[in-house]
Write a protein that holds these residues in place. Structure first.
Motif, PDB file in Angstrom:
ATOM      1  N   SER A  49      11.265  -1.019   2.131  1.00 40.96           N
ATOM      2  CA  SER A  49      12.015  -0.033   2.900  1.00 40.96           C
ATOM      3  C   SER A  49      13.513  -0.312   2.784  1.00 40.96           C
ATOM      4  N   ARG A  50      13.880  -1.579   2.886  1.00 36.13           N
ATOM      5  CA  ARG A  50      15.298  -1.948   2.776  1.00 36.13           C
ATOM      6  C   ARG A  50      15.811  -1.732   1.366  1.00 36.13           C
ATOM      7  N   MET A  51      15.010  -2.099   0.354  1.00 35.45           N
ATOM      8  CA  MET A  51      15.428  -1.902  -1.037  1.00 35.45           C
ATOM      9  C   MET A  51      15.632  -0.423  -1.343  1.00 35.45           C
ATOM     10  N   ALA A  52      14.709   0.410  -0.857  1.00 34.05           N
ATOM     11  CA  ALA A  52      14.792   1.850  -1.124  1.00 34.05           C
ATOM     12  C   ALA A  52      16.008   2.457  -0.443  1.00 34.05           C
ATOM     13  N   ALA A  53      16.288   2.027   0.783  1.00 37.51           N
ATOM     14  CA  ALA A  53      17.418   2.585   1.526  1.00 37.51           C
ATOM     15  C   ALA A  53      18.749   2.140   0.935  1.00 37.51           C
ATOM     16  N   GLU A  54      18.812   0.895   0.446  1.00 35.20           N
ATOM     17  CA  GLU A  54      20.076   0.355  -0.056  1.00 35.20           C
ATOM     18  C   GLU A  54      20.391   0.776  -1.484  1.00 35.20           C
ATOM     19  N   ASN A  55      19.361   1.066  -2.276  1.00 38.14           N
ATOM     20  CA  ASN A  55      19.579   1.243  -3.708  1.00 38.14           C
ATOM     21  C   ASN A  55      19.303   2.643  -4.245  1.00 38.14           C
ATOM     22  N   LEU A  56      18.807   3.542  -3.410  1.00 34.67           N
ATOM     23  CA  LEU A  56      18.484   4.884  -3.874  1.00 34.67           C
ATOM     24  C   LEU A  56      19.051   5.934  -2.926  1.00 34.67           C
ATOM     25  N   HIS A  57      19.323   7.111  -3.483  1.00 33.77           N
ATOM     26  CA  HIS A  57      19.746   8.236  -2.669  1.00 33.77           C
ATOM     27  C   HIS A  57      18.521   9.104  -2.371  1.00 33.77           C
ATOM     28  N   TRP A  58      18.311   9.393  -1.099  1.00 32.18           N
ATOM     29  CA  TRP A  58      17.163  10.195  -0.677  1.00 32.18           C
ATOM     30  C   TRP A  58      17.652  11.525  -0.121  1.00 32.18           C
ATOM     31  N   PHE A  59      17.069  12.615  -0.567  1.00 33.90           N
ATOM     32  CA  PHE A  59      17.364  13.917   0.019  1.00 33.90           C
ATOM     33  C   PHE A  59      16.642  14.057   1.359  1.00 33.90           C
ATOM     34  N   ARG A  60      15.509  13.380   1.475  1.00 34.58           N
ATOM     35  CA  ARG A  60      14.785  13.325   2.738  1.00 34.58           C
ATOM     36  C   ARG A  60      14.154  11.947   2.861  1.00 34.58           C
ATOM     37  N   LYS A  61      14.428  11.272   3.967  1.00 34.15           N
ATOM     38  CA  LYS A  61      13.858   9.941   4.162  1.00 34.15           C
ATOM     39  C   LYS A  61      12.351  10.044   4.415  1.00 34.15           C
ATOM     40  N   TRP A  62      11.645   9.016   4.023  1.00 31.86           N
ATOM     41  CA  TRP A  62      10.195   8.990   4.132  1.00 31.86           C
ATOM     42  C   TRP A  62       9.744   8.912   5.595  1.00 31.86           C
ATOM     43  N   ASP A  63       8.509   9.372   5.823  1.00 34.40           N
ATOM     44  CA  ASP A  63       7.897   9.260   7.143  1.00 34.40           C
ATOM     45  C   ASP A  63       7.185   7.923   7.306  1.00 34.40           C
ATOM     46  N   LYS A  64       6.630   7.441   6.193  1.00 39.86           N
ATOM     47  CA  LYS A  64       5.895   6.183   6.241  1.00 39.86           C
ATOM     48  C   LYS A  64       6.099   5.452   4.918  1.00 39.86           C
ATOM     49  N   VAL A  65       6.411   4.153   4.994  1.00 39.19           N
ATOM     50  CA  VAL A  65       6.688   3.381   3.776  1.00 39.19           C
ATOM     51  C   VAL A  65       5.446   3.240   2.911  1.00 39.19           C
ATOM     52  N   LEU A  66       4.326   2.865   3.518  1.00 43.01           N
ATOM     53  CA  LEU A  66       3.123   2.586   2.742  1.00 43.01           C
ATOM     54  C   LEU A  66       1.883   3.053   3.482  1.00 43.01           C
ATOM     55  N   GLU A  67       1.015   3.734   2.757  1.00 47.26           N
ATOM     56  CA  GLU A  67      -0.272   4.152   3.306  1.00 47.26           C
ATOM     57  C   GLU A  67      -1.345   3.824   2.281  1.00 47.26           C
ATOM     58  N   TYR A  68      -2.405   3.160   2.715  1.00 47.70           N
ATOM     59  CA  TYR A  68      -3.451   2.756   1.782  1.00 47.70           C
ATOM     60  C   TYR A  68      -4.792   2.694   2.489  1.00 47.70           C
ATOM     61  N   ASP A  69      -5.834   2.625   1.691  1.00 43.98           N
ATOM     62  CA  ASP A  69      -7.197   2.564   2.206  1.00 43.98           C
ATOM     63  C   ASP A  69      -7.900   1.403   1.500  1.00 43.98           C
ATOM     64  N   PHE A  70      -8.002   0.269   2.193  1.00 45.09           N
ATOM     65  CA  PHE A  70      -8.589  -0.919   1.590  1.00 45.09           C
ATOM     66  C   PHE A  70     -10.068  -0.727   1.283  1.00 45.09           C
ATOM     67  N   GLU A  71     -10.787  -0.028   2.169  1.00 44.66           N
ATOM     68  CA  GLU A  71     -12.216   0.169   1.945  1.00 44.66           C
ATOM     69  C   GLU A  71     -12.446   0.983   0.687  1.00 44.66           C
ATOM     70  N   ARG A  72     -11.605   1.987   0.490  1.00 44.05           N
ATOM     71  CA  ARG A  72     -11.731   2.829  -0.698  1.00 44.05           C
ATOM     72  C   ARG A  72     -11.404   2.032  -1.960  1.00 44.05           C
ATOM     73  N   ILE A  73     -10.417   1.136  -1.833  1.00 42.26           N
ATOM     74  CA  ILE A  73     -10.032   0.302  -2.976  1.00 42.26           C
ATOM     75  C   ILE A  73     -11.183  -0.614  -3.376  1.00 42.26           C
ATOM     76  N   GLY A  74     -11.939  -1.087  -2.391  1.00 46.70           N
ATOM     77  CA  GLY A  74     -13.025  -2.017  -2.667  1.00 46.70           C
ATOM     78  C   GLY A  74     -14.248  -1.367  -3.277  1.00 46.70           C
ATOM     79  N   ARG A  75     -14.357  -0.054  -3.167  1.00 47.15           N
ATOM     80  CA  ARG A  75     -15.511   0.645  -3.729  1.00 47.15           C
ATOM     81  C   ARG A  75     -15.188   1.139  -5.134  1.00 47.15           C
ATOM     82  N   SER A  76     -16.165   1.834  -5.724  1.00 45.68           N
ATOM     83  CA  SER A  76     -15.971   2.334  -7.088  1.00 45.68           C
ATOM     84  C   SER A  76     -15.091   3.574  -7.134  1.00 45.68           C
ATOM     85  N   ALA A  77     -14.842   4.193  -5.946  1.00 47.54           N
ATOM     86  CA  ALA A  77     -14.001   5.386  -5.907  1.00 47.54           C
ATOM     87  C   ALA A  77     -12.563   5.031  -6.289  1.00 47.54           C
ATOM     88  N   GLU A  78     -11.794   6.044  -6.623  1.00 46.75           N
ATOM     89  CA  GLU A  78     -10.401   5.807  -6.985  1.00 46.75           C
ATOM     90  C   GLU A  78      -9.653   5.223  -5.790  1.00 46.75           C
TER      91      GLU A  78
END
Length: 236
Positions: A49-78
């Protein structure tokens, strides 16, 4: 011994950067690197979040830095991982415009050297912005829009990054294909991504040889019905 091979490619010399170079670097010491690395492991969302804010120009700031699904990652699904959800930026703007707006328009953005000594260009940020903007407008007039796939089959010339940045500027997807590839290899890559446009050059130069890029592109697109237009840079 007969079963041992001694490497003759080992290099033990060390060439430390100058003091001035280190002062201008984002990371000036091994201690700085280790501190940043530890931070990125211990608090990845806070770090990026700090790297993105300091080093890039954003037209709209993000709502959430990271979203993931560990259970989905552990299965055969994408796996599902999404960074900076809701944020909007343009990589072409970040590479060029913001530097011009910061007063660095006359500084070199690209320094290119061709095979011949006299074949050299120093392109400033302002000049690069002009070239990229003009090509982006040409592509839009040709029908390239956000989400359109454009294949770049070009030699190692300044027009290659110009084309790449022009595509990014208007939201098109660019697919770079190595210019030494055969027509069949180019064809398969165009078909795989269902590219609508191809940017190439009449020829390229490598090791003193003339590479007939346009000829190879013509052969490839003959079997690619998705391609609407071929844009050719006059390199030769």
């Amino acid at each position: 011994m007969a079963n041992e091979i001694e490497s003759v490619m080992r290099e033990g010399r060390v060439f430390p950067p100058s003091g001035d170079f280190q002062k201008a670097a984002n990371i000036s010491s091994l201690q700085d690197y280790e501190r940043l690395y530890d931070e990125s492991i211990q608090d990845p969302e806070g770090f990026w979040s700090r790297m993105a804010a300091e080093n890039l120009h954003w037209f709209r700031k993000w709502d959430k830095v990271l979203e993931y699904d560990f259970e989905r990652i552990g299965r055969s699904a994408e796996p599902y991982v999404e960074w900076f959800k809701g944020g909007e930026l343009n990589i072409s703007y970040n590479c060029i415009d913001r530097h011009v707006e910061a007063g660095n328009g006359d500084r070199p953005a690209l320094i290119w050297q061709g095979e011949q000594d006299q074949d050299r260009q120093v392109i400033t940020y302002r000049d690069l912005l002009d070239r990229v903007s003009r090509l982006a407008n040409v592509l839009k007039k040709m029908g390239v829009t956000k989400g359109t796939t454009v294949t770049l089959f070009m030699p190692m010339i300044p027009e290659l990054p110009v084309a790449l940045l022009a595509c990014a500027r208007i939201g098109a997807i660019h697919s770079v294909v190595f210019s030494a590839f055969s027509p069949d290899a180019l064809k398969s890559r165009i078909q795989d991504c269902e590219s609508s446009f191809v940017i190439t050059a009449d020829v390229g130069f490598h090791a003193g040889k003339v590479i007939p890029l346009k000829q190879k592109a013509d052969t490839a697109v003959a079997d690619c019905p998705t391609v609407k237009k071929l844009l050719v840079f006059n390199r030769g």
